[in-house]
Design a protein around this motif. Structure first.
Motif, PDB file in Angstrom:
ATOM      1  N   LEU A   1       6.301  -0.781   3.548  1.00 23.22           N
ATOM      2  CA  LEU A   1       7.243  -1.612   4.896  1.00 23.22           C
ATOM      3  C   LEU A   1       8.369  -0.954   5.244  1.00 23.22           C
ATOM      4  CD1 LEU A   1       6.219  -4.811   4.778  1.00 23.22           C
ATOM      5  CD2 LEU A   1       6.356  -3.625   7.094  1.00 23.22           C
ATOM      6  N   LYS A   2       9.358  -0.679   6.277  1.00 26.38           N
ATOM      7  CA  LYS A   2      10.612  -0.515   5.904  1.00 26.38           C
ATOM      8  C   LYS A   2      11.509  -0.704   7.515  1.00 26.38           C
ATOM      9  CE  LYS A   2      13.710   3.144   4.923  1.00 26.38           C
ATOM     10  NZ  LYS A   2      14.107   5.023   4.741  1.00 26.38           N
TER      11      LYS A   2
ATOM     12  N   GLY B   1       4.077  -3.548  -2.112  1.00 26.49           N
ATOM     13  CA  GLY B   1       2.462  -4.729  -1.728  1.00 26.49           C
ATOM     14  C   GLY B   1       1.488  -3.907  -3.231  1.00 26.49           C
ATOM     15  N   THR B   2       1.087  -5.446  -3.401  1.00 26.22           N
ATOM     16  CA  THR B   2       0.209  -4.915  -4.408  1.00 26.22           C
ATOM     17  C   THR B   2      -1.348  -6.125  -3.792  1.00 26.22           C
ATOM     18  OG1 THR B   2       1.332  -5.541  -6.709  1.00 26.22           O
ATOM     19  CG2 THR B   2      -0.488  -6.119  -6.330  1.00 26.22           C
ATOM     20  N   ARG B   3      -2.357  -5.011  -3.756  1.00 21.22           N
ATOM     21  CA  ARG B   3      -3.122  -5.814  -3.025  1.00 21.22           C
ATOM     22  C   ARG B   3      -4.308  -6.489  -4.164  1.00 21.22           C
ATOM     23  NH1 ARG B   3      -5.861  -4.778   1.359  1.00 21.22           N
ATOM     24  NH2 ARG B   3      -4.252  -3.173   1.370  1.00 21.22           N
ATOM     25  N   LEU B   4      -4.433  -8.096  -3.841  1.00 20.48           N
ATOM     26  CA  LEU B   4      -5.402  -8.576  -4.628  1.00 20.48           C
ATOM     27  C   LEU B   4      -6.773  -8.979  -3.938  1.00 20.48           C
ATOM     28  CD1 LEU B   4      -4.948 -11.060  -7.069  1.00 20.48           C
ATOM     29  CD2 LEU B   4      -4.592 -12.887  -5.061  1.00 20.48           C
TER      30      LEU B   4
ATOM     31  N   LYS C   1       8.530  -0.538  10.349  1.00 24.12           N
ATOM     32  CA  LYS C   1       7.428   0.139  10.394  1.00 24.12           C
ATOM     33  C   LYS C   1       7.031   0.069   8.709  1.00 24.12           C
ATOM     34  CE  LYS C   1       6.462   5.187  11.098  1.00 24.12           C
ATOM     35  NZ  LYS C   1       7.118   5.988  10.762  1.00 24.12           N
ATOM     36  N   GLN C   2       5.583  -0.002   8.989  1.00 22.33           N
ATOM     37  CA  GLN C   2       4.497   0.330   8.128  1.00 22.33           C
ATOM     38  C   GLN C   2       3.566   1.248   7.914  1.00 22.33           C
ATOM     39  OE1 GLN C   2       1.334  -2.752   6.931  1.00 22.33           O
ATOM     40  NE2 GLN C   2       2.194  -3.145   5.095  1.00 22.33           N
TER      41      GLN C   2
END
Lengths: 114, 114
Positions: A43-44, B107-110, A36-37
């Motif tokens: 994200l899990k 997460g990392t937005r590039l 699930k995001q």
């Protein structure tokens, strides 16, 4: 050919409804997952199946019930949908439970509960 | 419990410049480490993984990552960024034993600017 495919891509439904998301992989993998995001892109893991058997069930409400009719399919059924269920749901598969194998992801199903 | 930290929500870099996306992890024992990329409205795509051996791992699209055990890091790098590299990047870790799932960072937005 799509390796991991999910249907539908988008799903808009009202609170209280029951809905299903289907997932199929044509990679010959033994292991499948649901992730699930949430709206913050976090994200899990929800579930993991290996050869149609449930391996991992994280803290997920009982309203979520995965079904694996065969190794190539892992469907997600959700009862009594709530606003907080709105998210993108990703199906994934990996060769097996060997921990060094990477997972292949479907394109996601964007669920919106109104 | 295993965990992953991606300390930067956003990384901006000019096209042609080198890029680094940071990742640190926490596991019991030695980890398996992965990088995935997510383009808009798409599923996650596998980039590279560290299993064992050489600490510098090369992956898809010219990306590489260096495993540093003492710093518990697995930073993603590319010598020369492209505008098409703009996406959301996820680091993930898995313990080497048991039926443990992939645990993702936030997460990392590039953004690569022309």
């Amino acid at each position: 050919d799509t390796a991991v495919s999910q249907t539908p891509k988008y799903l808009v439904t009202q609170m209280g409804n029951d809905k299903s998301i289907k997932c199929e992989q044509n990679l010959g993998h033994d292991t499948m997952y649901w992730y699930k995001q949430d709206s913050k892109k976090f994200l899990k893991i929800m579930f993991s199946y290996n050869n149609k058997e449930l391996i991992i069930n994280e803290t997920v409400p009982n309203r979520f019930s995965p079904k694996s009719p065969d190794k190539a399919h892992l469907n997600l059924h959700i009862n009594s949908l709530e606003l907080g269920d709105s998210a993108v749901y990703f199906c994934a598969s990996s060769h097996d439970l060997t921990v060094n194998t990477e997972a292949f992801f479907g394109q996601g199903t964007r669920l919106t509960v109104v | 419990a295993q965990s992953v930290a991606q300390p930067e929500d956003q990384v901006n870099v000019a096209e042609g410049n080198p890029l680094t996306v940071k990742c640190t992890y926490s596991v019991s024992g030695n980890p398996y480490l992965f990088w995935y990329v997510q383009y808009p409205n798409r599923g996650l795509q596998f980039l590279l993984k560290y299993i064992t051996g050489d600490n510098l791992v090369k992956g898809s699209y010219g990306f590489e990552a260096e495993f540093n055990k003492s710093q518990t890091s697995f930073h993603l790098k590319k010598p020369s960024a492209l505008v098409s590299d703009s996406a959301l990047y996820f680091c993930a870790v898995r313990e080497r034993s048991g039926n443990t799932p992939l645990v993702f960072g936030k997460g990392t937005r590039l953004s690569v600017i022309a």
